[in-house]
Design a protein around this motif. Structure first.
Motif, mmCIF file in Angstrom:
data_model
loop_
_atom_site.group_PDB
_atom_site.id
_atom_site.type_symbol
_atom_site.label_atom_id
_atom_site.label_comp_id
_atom_site.label_asym_id
_atom_site.label_seq_id
_atom_site.Cartn_x
_atom_site.Cartn_y
_atom_site.Cartn_z
ATOM 1 N N ASP A 10 -7.763 2.825 3.519
ATOM 2 C CA ASP A 10 -9.189 3.099 3.734
ATOM 3 C C ASP A 10 -10.000 2.802 2.483
ATOM 4 O O ASP A 10 -11.103 2.262 2.562
ATOM 5 C CB ASP A 10 -9.399 4.553 4.148
ATOM 6 C CG ASP A 10 -8.943 4.860 5.563
ATOM 7 O OD1 ASP A 10 -8.708 3.912 6.345
ATOM 8 O OD2 ASP A 10 -8.814 6.058 5.887
ATOM 9 N N ILE A 11 -9.469 3.128 1.324
ATOM 10 C CA ILE A 11 -10.168 2.840 0.065
ATOM 11 C C ILE A 11 -10.267 1.330 -0.128
ATOM 12 O O ILE A 11 -11.330 0.807 -0.481
ATOM 13 C CB ILE A 11 -9.451 3.493 -1.138
ATOM 14 C CG1 ILE A 11 -9.464 5.019 -1.013
ATOM 15 C CG2 ILE A 11 -10.120 3.068 -2.454
ATOM 16 C CD1 ILE A 11 -8.556 5.738 -1.999
ATOM 17 N N LEU A 71 -0.440 9.823 -2.809
ATOM 18 C CA LEU A 71 -1.483 9.772 -1.784
ATOM 19 C C LEU A 71 -0.890 9.280 -0.471
ATOM 20 O O LEU A 71 0.217 8.765 -0.431
ATOM 21 C CB LEU A 71 -2.598 8.809 -2.225
ATOM 22 C CG LEU A 71 -3.315 9.140 -3.530
ATOM 23 C CD1 LEU A 71 -4.183 7.972 -3.968
ATOM 24 C CD2 LEU A 71 -4.136 10.411 -3.362
ATOM 25 N N ASP A 72 -1.651 9.432 0.587
ATOM 26 C CA ASP A 72 -1.251 8.935 1.900
ATOM 27 C C ASP A 72 -1.535 7.437 1.977
ATOM 28 O O ASP A 72 -2.572 6.970 1.510
ATOM 29 C CB ASP A 72 -2.029 9.682 2.988
ATOM 30 C CG ASP A 72 -1.564 9.298 4.369
ATOM 31 O OD1 ASP A 72 -2.249 8.449 4.985
ATOM 32 O OD2 ASP A 72 -0.544 9.835 4.817
ATOM 33 N N ARG A 73 -0.635 6.674 2.575
ATOM 34 C CA ARG A 73 -0.805 5.229 2.674
ATOM 35 C C ARG A 73 -2.071 4.844 3.411
ATOM 36 O O ARG A 73 -2.784 3.924 3.022
ATOM 37 C CB ARG A 73 0.412 4.581 3.349
ATOM 38 C CG ARG A 73 0.400 3.074 3.144
ATOM 39 C CD ARG A 73 0.552 2.197 4.381
ATOM 40 N NE ARG A 73 0.181 2.701 5.646
ATOM 41 C CZ ARG A 73 -0.976 2.389 6.266
ATOM 42 N NH1 ARG A 73 -1.870 1.617 5.694
ATOM 43 N NH2 ARG A 73 -1.236 2.859 7.451
ATOM 44 N N SER A 74 -2.374 5.540 4.478
ATOM 45 C CA SER A 74 -3.571 5.174 5.243
ATOM 46 C C SER A 74 -4.847 5.427 4.440
ATOM 47 O O SER A 74 -5.833 4.704 4.585
ATOM 48 C CB SER A 74 -3.615 5.914 6.580
ATOM 49 O OG SER A 74 -3.712 7.305 6.382
ATOM 50 N N TYR A 75 -4.815 6.426 3.559
ATOM 51 C CA TYR A 75 -5.967 6.705 2.707
ATOM 52 C C TYR A 75 -6.169 5.568 1.695
ATOM 53 O O TYR A 75 -7.297 5.127 1.466
ATOM 54 C CB TYR A 75 -5.791 8.047 1.990
ATOM 55 C CG TYR A 75 -6.989 8.480 1.186
ATOM 56 C CD1 TYR A 75 -8.250 8.584 1.775
ATOM 57 C CD2 TYR A 75 -6.864 8.796 -0.150
ATOM 58 C CE1 TYR A 75 -9.350 8.983 1.039
ATOM 59 C CE2 TYR A 75 -7.961 9.204 -0.898
ATOM 60 C CZ TYR A 75 -9.201 9.298 -0.292
ATOM 61 O OH TYR A 75 -10.289 9.690 -1.026
ATOM 62 N N ALA A 83 0.646 4.181 -2.744
ATOM 63 C CA ALA A 83 0.354 5.533 -2.267
ATOM 64 C C ALA A 83 1.434 6.511 -2.723
ATOM 65 O O ALA A 83 1.129 7.602 -3.216
ATOM 66 C CB ALA A 83 0.244 5.536 -0.744
ATOM 67 N N GLN A 106 0.840 -1.198 0.000
ATOM 68 C CA GLN A 106 0.000 0.000 0.000
ATOM 69 C C GLN A 106 0.876 1.249 0.000
ATOM 70 O O GLN A 106 0.554 2.240 -0.655
ATOM 71 C CB GLN A 106 -0.920 0.022 1.224
ATOM 72 C CG GLN A 106 -2.053 -0.951 1.145
ATOM 73 C CD GLN A 106 -2.937 -0.895 2.366
ATOM 74 O OE1 GLN A 106 -2.611 -0.272 3.377
ATOM 75 N NE2 GLN A 106 -4.079 -1.568 2.292
ATOM 76 N N VAL A 135 -13.859 4.624 2.746
ATOM 77 C CA VAL A 135 -14.048 5.934 2.116
ATOM 78 C C VAL A 135 -14.316 5.761 0.629
ATOM 79 O O VAL A 135 -13.952 4.746 0.030
ATOM 80 C CB VAL A 135 -12.820 6.862 2.308
ATOM 81 C CG1 VAL A 135 -12.575 7.161 3.777
ATOM 82 C CG2 VAL A 135 -11.585 6.266 1.667
ATOM 83 N N PRO A 167 -13.326 7.508 -2.818
ATOM 84 C CA PRO A 167 -12.393 8.499 -3.356
ATOM 85 C C PRO A 167 -13.055 9.405 -4.389
ATOM 86 O O PRO A 167 -14.057 9.043 -5.005
ATOM 87 C CB PRO A 167 -11.315 7.646 -4.015
ATOM 88 C CG PRO A 167 -12.030 6.399 -4.416
ATOM 89 C CD PRO A 167 -13.060 6.170 -3.333
ATOM 90 N N THR A 216 -8.751 11.252 -7.338
ATOM 91 C CA THR A 216 -8.011 10.194 -6.650
ATOM 92 C C THR A 216 -8.077 8.898 -7.439
ATOM 93 O O THR A 216 -7.073 8.195 -7.576
ATOM 94 C CB THR A 216 -8.558 9.989 -5.224
ATOM 95 O OG1 THR A 216 -8.379 11.201 -4.489
ATOM 96 C CG2 THR A 216 -7.843 8.853 -4.511
#
Length: 88
Positions: A46-47, A39-43, A34, A30, A52, A54, A58
């Motif tokens: 989450d996807i 992008l942020d790894r945690s985002y 990312a 991930q 979340v 996107p 995104t």
């Protein structure tokens, strides 16, 4: 009947599965996806968990990083729809 989880759309579920499958097919973490997508790894996590939804921007970043069309990430097949009906 409520299971205590937020209801996720069929599209959101398909995206989560296809994103993870596309990433792992490349052997990427991930973190690598990312970083490549900006992008942020945690985002990204989450996807992939369907937590979340996107934005289109995104989605475009992810598809470009993976080298596949965005439409491939959000493609819904009959099996996805059948899974949704079974889970309901």
């Amino acid at each position: 009947m409520s299971t205590g989880r937020l209801e996720r759309s069929l599209l959101q579920q398909a995206l989560a599965r296809r994103l993870r499958a596309s990433r792992t097919r490349l052997g990427w973490s991930q973190e690598r996806l990312a970083s490549t997508a900006g992008l942020d790894r945690s985002y990204v996590g989450d996807i992939e968990r369907g937590v979340v939804s996107p934005t289109l921007q995104t989605l475009e970043k992810l598809s470009l990083a993976l080298g596949i069309p965005a439409s491939e990430l959000i493609r819904i097949e009959a099996a996805d729809a059948a899974d949704k009906k079974i889970a309901s």
